[in-house]
Design a protein around this motif. Structure first.
Motif, short mmCIF file in Angstrom:
data_model
loop_
_atom_site.label_atom_id
_atom_site.label_comp_id
_atom_site.label_asym_id
_atom_site.label_seq_id
_atom_site.Cartn_x
_atom_site.Cartn_y
_atom_site.Cartn_z
N HIS A 36 20.75 3.98 -35.39
CA HIS A 36 19.89 5.12 -35.06
C HIS A 36 18.68 4.63 -34.27
O HIS A 36 18.06 3.61 -34.62
CB HIS A 36 19.42 5.83 -36.33
CG HIS A 36 20.36 6.90 -36.80
ND1 HIS A 36 20.71 7.98 -36.03
CD2 HIS A 36 21.03 7.05 -37.97
CE1 HIS A 36 21.55 8.75 -36.70
NE2 HIS A 36 21.77 8.20 -37.89
N GLY A 37 18.36 5.34 -33.21
CA GLY A 37 17.25 4.98 -32.34
C GLY A 37 17.66 4.10 -31.17
O GLY A 37 16.83 3.82 -30.29
N TRP A 38 18.92 3.71 -31.13
CA TRP A 38 19.37 2.84 -30.04
C TRP A 38 19.33 3.57 -28.71
O TRP A 38 18.90 3.01 -27.69
CB TRP A 38 20.79 2.38 -30.34
CG TRP A 38 21.42 1.55 -29.26
CD1 TRP A 38 21.31 0.20 -29.09
CD2 TRP A 38 22.25 2.01 -28.19
NE1 TRP A 38 22.02 -0.21 -27.98
CE2 TRP A 38 22.61 0.90 -27.41
CE3 TRP A 38 22.73 3.26 -27.81
CZ2 TRP A 38 23.42 0.99 -26.29
CZ3 TRP A 38 23.52 3.38 -26.68
CH2 TRP A 38 23.86 2.25 -25.94
N LYS A 51 14.38 4.49 -22.76
CA LYS A 51 13.03 4.00 -22.47
C LYS A 51 13.08 2.83 -21.51
O LYS A 51 12.21 2.68 -20.63
CB LYS A 51 12.34 3.60 -23.77
CG LYS A 51 10.89 3.15 -23.60
CD LYS A 51 10.32 2.67 -24.92
CE LYS A 51 10.33 3.78 -25.94
NZ LYS A 51 9.66 3.34 -27.21
N GLN A 52 14.11 1.98 -21.66
CA GLN A 52 14.23 0.81 -20.80
C GLN A 52 15.04 1.08 -19.53
O GLN A 52 15.27 0.16 -18.74
CB GLN A 52 14.86 -0.34 -21.57
CG GLN A 52 14.06 -0.80 -22.78
CD GLN A 52 14.71 -1.95 -23.52
OE1 GLN A 52 15.60 -2.61 -22.98
NE2 GLN A 52 14.27 -2.21 -24.74
N GLY A 53 15.50 2.33 -19.37
CA GLY A 53 16.27 2.67 -18.18
C GLY A 53 17.67 2.12 -18.18
O GLY A 53 18.27 1.94 -17.10
N LEU A 54 18.22 1.87 -19.36
CA LEU A 54 19.57 1.33 -19.49
C LEU A 54 20.57 2.45 -19.76
O LEU A 54 20.20 3.53 -20.25
CB LEU A 54 19.61 0.28 -20.61
CG LEU A 54 18.70 -0.93 -20.41
CD1 LEU A 54 18.73 -1.85 -21.64
CD2 LEU A 54 19.12 -1.71 -19.16
N PRO A 55 21.86 2.22 -19.47
CA PRO A 55 22.86 3.30 -19.63
C PRO A 55 23.17 3.57 -21.09
O PRO A 55 22.98 2.73 -21.98
CB PRO A 55 24.08 2.74 -18.89
CG PRO A 55 23.93 1.25 -18.97
CD PRO A 55 22.45 0.99 -18.90
N VAL A 56 23.67 4.79 -21.32
CA VAL A 56 24.14 5.22 -22.65
C VAL A 56 25.59 5.68 -22.49
O VAL A 56 26.04 5.98 -21.38
CB VAL A 56 23.26 6.34 -23.22
CG1 VAL A 56 21.84 5.84 -23.46
CG2 VAL A 56 23.26 7.55 -22.30
N PRO A 57 26.37 5.75 -23.59
CA PRO A 57 27.81 6.06 -23.47
C PRO A 57 28.12 7.43 -22.88
O PRO A 57 29.08 7.57 -22.12
CB PRO A 57 28.30 5.96 -24.92
CG PRO A 57 27.31 5.10 -25.60
CD PRO A 57 26.00 5.38 -24.95
N SER A 75 17.50 15.40 -29.83
CA SER A 75 17.87 14.69 -31.05
C SER A 75 19.38 14.63 -31.23
O SER A 75 19.94 13.58 -31.59
CB SER A 75 17.21 15.35 -32.27
OG SER A 75 17.66 16.69 -32.42
N THR A 76 20.06 15.75 -30.97
CA THR A 76 21.52 15.76 -31.08
C THR A 76 22.15 14.85 -30.04
O THR A 76 23.11 14.12 -30.32
CB THR A 76 22.06 17.19 -30.92
OG1 THR A 76 21.43 18.04 -31.88
CG2 THR A 76 23.56 17.23 -31.12
#
Length: 730
Positions: A373-375, A381-387, A398-399
Motif C-alpha cells: 500500500h502506498g507504492w 510522485k517520482q514520475g515512474l510508471p504504474v501497471p 484512492s481506488t
C-alpha cells in the motif's frame, strides 16, 4: 433405459422392435405389382395391368420423423431413466460408510495433534502469518528468533510493519480460525483447521465416488484409502496451506460432476419430442457450475497453483457440453457447444472465480498498513510508471491507487514464484512424485532433544510425508489402465480424476529449475485414490456400463445369446483372458453349436441342447417379443439403475426378471454384495474382489507400519532406518 437405437442400431424405421415388419413395410408390399403367374392366369387382369390406371390407393407416405422421448435422450447422454433414484438402502449405506471413514480419518488426524510442540517446517511462516492476520488484519513482520517465544505464548515479536508474503490470505485465515478457538499458543489450535480440511476431504471423496459408481463399497474404499495415506495424513497434521487446496479441488470435481448431470438432464428434458437435427435449447444459469466456480476461486485463494485447475475444468466443461449436443444430434452441435454454450459457461464461471479470489483479499484492501500500500503514490510522485495508468480517468484517486498497488503486488509475487531456485535438501522433481521417490521431511529431532526411552537406544523423532506406497505404486498401474479404458470405452467417469492430474500435477513439469517438493501432491492425492478405486471397480465388475454406451449394448446382446448372465462366467477382457480368468467377448458374438460329451474326451453335437435363441445370426440383437417395458427395465438394471419399486425402498429384484430369460445356475457367490453395489451380482468377478481385498489389507498394513514415522513417535534410529525402503528417502 434401453431404446431401439441403443439395442439395435441397424434396425430400419420400418422394422418394429420385435423384428416384425412395421405398418409402412406392409403398405409397401400392398403396393407391389402382382406376380407374372397371376397375370397369366387372368388375361383380363394382365391386359388391365398394361394400361395406365388412375391411382386409387393411398399416396406414398412421407418420410417418418422420429421424435425422441426424454428417456431415450437420457440414455444417449449416459443418464438413467427420469425417475430412477438409488434405493433407500443403498443411499443409507452410502452415508453410513461416509460417516465411518470420516470417523477413521478424524481419529487418525486429531489424536496426538499437539505433537510436536514446536513450529515445524513452513509452520514458522504460515502459523505466525495467521496470528498476524487475526490481530492486525494483514501479515506483519516478526523479530528474529521469534519461533521459540511464539510457542511459549509470547507474541511480542510481532510488529506493525508489513511483511512481504507470496501467497493469498485465505489459507492463513483458516489456520488462524483454529488458533482463535483453542488458543494461538496451542499446537493443536494451529493444526486443527488443516486436520478438519483433511477429514472433510476424505468424506467429500467418498461422496464423489458414490456419485460416480453408485456403490457404497467403492465409496467406502476410496474414503478409507485416503484416510490412511501418508501424504494426506501428515499434511492434515501440520499447519500448511496445501491440504486446503486438496479440499477445494475435490469440491470442484464434485460440483463439476453434479453440473454435468444437471445440464444433461436439462438437455434431455428440453429436447424431448424433437427429431435429430433440432436446435439446442438456449443456455441458462447453471447452479452447479456456479458452485464449481466458487470452489475454484477458493482454490486459487489458497495458492496460485489453482489457476491451472481453472483452465482444465473450463476445457472439460466445454468438451462435455459439446459432446452432449453431438450425442443428441443437435443442429450445428460443434458451434453450439464451443461458441454459444462455451461463451455462456465462460461468462458464468470466470467472472465469479475472479470475484471470489479478489474478495478473499478484503482484509488487504481495508488495511492501509498492508504490504505494497502506498507504492503507486510513490511511483507517481517520482514520475515512474504504474501497471494500469489508464484507470485514472475512471476511478477516484484512492481506488486507482489501491488497484495499482494490488496489481503491482501480484506482479512481485509472480516474479518470486517463477524465480525461486534456492536449493533445498528435500526438493524433488515431479517425475518422481507418483512413485514417492523423495518425500519431504517435516520434523527431525535426535537424542540431544529426545528422551532416550525407546527400545534399542539412540532415540529420535521424525515426521516424513511418505505416501502409502501400496496406494501410490498401485495407482501408477491403475492410472495407465484408467486412461486406456477411459479412451477405449469413452467412459467419462475415468476423466474426473484425470482433471485433477492435468490441473494439479502436470503443470509442475514446466518448472524444471524451480524449488518444489513432493508434499505438493496432497492437492491431487484424492485423484490418485480415485484412479485406483475406479480401476479396482472395473477389474471386479462393480462398475456397471454407462447407459447408451457401446459396452452396455454389447453386453445386452451377449446376455441374450447366453454368453453372460446368471450362472455364466462374467464379462472379461483380453488381459483377464491372458491371465486365465475367463474368455473374452467381442462385440460380434461367435456362435458355437451345443456339445455333449458321450465318452471321456469325445464330444458330439446335440441339437436338442440348443437354446431357443440359438438360431440368432451373429450381429443381430435379441428382441424381447413380450413387452418393451421388460426390455427397458432389464437394460436399466444392467447399467445399474433400479426400477420404481426398488427406488422406494423395496428389495432389489433378481436381474433376470422383467421378461429376460432366466439361466439355470448356482447362486452367485457375491449375492451378499447386492446391497453394496448397483451392478448385477452375476457380473462381479472373483479375482477382482480378491484384488480389492489384497490392496486394502496391504494398505492398512503399510499405514500401521509407517504410523510412527508419520506422527513423530519416539523410535530408535535403527527402527527409522528400517522404514526407509529407498535410499532417496533418507
Amino acid at each position: 433405459m434401453t431404446t431401439p437405437s441403443a439395442l439395435s442400431p441397424e434396425q430400419s424405421p420400418e422394422q418394429s422392435r420385435d423384428g416384425a415388419p412395421g405398418p409402412d413395410a406392409e403398405q409397401e408390399r400392398a403396393q407391389e405389382p402382382v406376380s407374372g403367374r397371376d397375370e397369366a392366369a387372368d388375361p383380363a387382369l394382365a391386359e388391365s395391368a398394361q394400361e395406365p390406371a388412375e391411382p386409387t390407393g393411398p399416396t406414398p407416405a412421407e418420410p417418418i420423423v422420429v421424435e425422441r422421448t426424454e428417456n431415450e435422450l437420457r440414455t444417449l447422454l449416459g443418464l438413467g431413466p427420469v425417475r430412477a433414484v438409488l434405493p433407500l438402502g443403498v443411499r443409507a449405506r452410502g452415508w453410513i460408510v461416509t460417516g465411518v471413514v470420516g470417523l477413521i480419518a478424524a481419529l487418525l488426524r486429531l489424536i496426538g495433534l499437539n505433537h510436536p510442540r514446536t513450529l515445524m517446517f513452513d509452520e514458522i511462516y504460515y502459523v505466525k502469518d495467521a496470528y498476524s492476520l487475526w490481530h492486525l488484519g494483514y501479515e506483519g513482520s516478526w523479530a528474529a528468533n521469534s519461533d521459540a517465544a511464539f510457542v511459549n505464548g509470547n507474541f511480542s515479536g510481532l510488529s506493525t510493519e508489513a511483511a512481504y508474503v507470496v501467497h493469498p490470505q485465505l489459507g492463513k485465515w483458516l489456520i488462524g480460525a483454529g488458533m482463535e478457538i483453542f488458543g494461538p499458543e496451542s499446537p493443536f489450535g494451529w493444526r486443527f483447521m488443516p486436520a478438519v480440511a483433511g477429514i472433510l476431504t476424505v468424506m467429500l471423496l467418498t461422496r464423489l465416488t458414490m456419485r460416480l459408481t453408485r456403490s457404497p463399497l467403492l465409496a467406502g474404499l476410496a474414503g478409507l484409502l485416503l484416510a490412511i495415506d501418508g501424504v494426506a495424513l501428515t499434511e492434515s497434521r501440520i499447519g500448511l496451506l496445501d491440504v486446503f487446496i486438496g479440499f477445494f479441488a475435490t469440491l470442484t470435481l464434485y460440483c463439476l460432476v453434479r453440473d454435468r448431470e444437471w445440464s444433461r438432464a436439462r438437455l434431455a428434458r428440453k429436447m424431448a419430442g424433437t427429431a435429430p437435427g433440432a436446435r439446442a435449447p438456449r443456455a441458462t444459469i447453471r447452479p452447479w457450475l456456479l458452485a464449481a466456480a466458487i470452489a475454484l476461486g477458493l482454490t486459487c485463494s489458497i495458492k496460485w497453483s489453482g489457476l491451472y485447475l481453472v483452465a482444465v475444468s473450463g476445457i472439460a466443461v466445454v468438451i462435455w457440453d459439446t459432446m452432449a449436443l453431438r450425442r443428441v444430434g443437435a443442429r450445428a452441435w460443434f458451434l453450439e457447444g464451443t461458441v454459444a454454450q462455451g461463451v455462456s459457461d465462460f461468462l458464468q464461471a470466470i467472472p465469479l472465480v475472479i470475484v471470489v479470489y479478489v474478495g478473499c483479499w478484503w482484509s488487504w484492501f481495508t488495511h492501509l498498513g498492508a504490504f505494497k500500500h502506498g507504492w503507486t503514490a510513490e511511483q507517481i510522485k517520482q514520475g515512474l510508471p504504474v501497471p494500469a495508468p489508464w484507470l485514472s480517468g475512471y476511478l477516484d484517486d484512492s481506488t486507482f491507487q489501491n488497484i495499482n498497488d494490488f496489481i503491482a503486488y501480484h506482479q512481485q509475487m509472480y516474479d518470486f514464484h517463477v524465480g525461486l531456485d534456492s536449493p533445498h535438501t528435500y526438493q524433488s522433481k515431479p517425475s518422481g512424485w507418483l512413485l514417492q521417490t523423495r518425500p519431504t521431511s517435516f520434523f527431525w529431532e535426535d537424542k540431544a532433544q529426545v528422551p532416550q526411552t525407546c527400545t534399542g537406544g539412540d532415540c529420535i523423532q521424525a515426521i516424513t510425508s511418505i505416501g502409502n506406497i501400496v496406494i501410490w505404486w498401485s495407482a501408477v498401474v491403475a492410472l495407465v489402465a484408467v486412461i486406456i479404458i477411459g479412451v477405449k470405452n469413452r467412459d467419462w467417469r475415468a476423466w474426473v480424476p484425470l482433471i485433477g492430474y492435468l490441473g494439479l500435477y502436470v503443470p509442475w513439469f514446466q518448472y524444471r529449475d524451480r524449488t518444489i517438493f513432493t508434499f505438493y501432491t496432497v492437492a491431487f492425492v484424492p485423484c490418485v485414490v480415485l484412479v485406483l478405486v475406479l480401476a479396482l471397480g472395473m477389474a471386479s465388475g462393480l462398475l456397471p456400463p454407462l447407459p447408451g454406451s457401446a459396452s452396455a449394448d454389447a453386453q445386452m446382446v451377449a446376455l441374450h445369446r447366453r454368453q453372460i448372465g446368471p450362472g455364466i462366467r462374467p464379462w472379461r477382457g483380453m488381459g483377464a483372458r491372458f491371465l486365465g480368468f475367463g474368455p473374452q467377448f467381442a462385440r460380434t458374438a461367435v456362435w458355437t453349436p451345443p456339445m455333449e460329451e458321450t465318452d471321456p474326451g469325445i464330444y458330439r453335437i446335440n441339437p436338442a441342447l440348443a437354446d431357443a435363441d440359438d438360431d440368432l445370426e451373429p450381429g443381430i440383437p435379441f428382441s424381447d417379443p413380450r413387452t418393451d417395458a421388460a426390455q427397458e427395465r432389464a437394460y436399466d438394471e444392467l447399467t445399474g439403475y433400479p426400477g420404481p419399486s426398488t427406488s422406494s425402498g423395496a428389495s432389489m429384484p433378481e436381474w433376470s426378471n422383467g421378461g429376460m430369460p432366466r439361466l439355470a445356475g448356482r447362486r452367485s457367490p457375491w449375492a451378499s454384495l447386492a446391497k453394496w453395489t448397483m451392478a448385477p451380482t452375476w457380473q462381479i468377478r472373483t479375482e477382482g474382489i480378491g484384488l480389492i481385498i489384497v490392496v486394502t489389507l496391504l494398505a492398512c498394513a503399510a499405514a500401521a507400519f509407517w504410523w510412527p514415522i508419520w506422527t513423530g513417535q519416539t523410535v530408535s534410529r535403527s527402527f527409522w532406518v528400517s522404514h526407509m525402503f529407498l535410499s532417496s528417502w533418507i
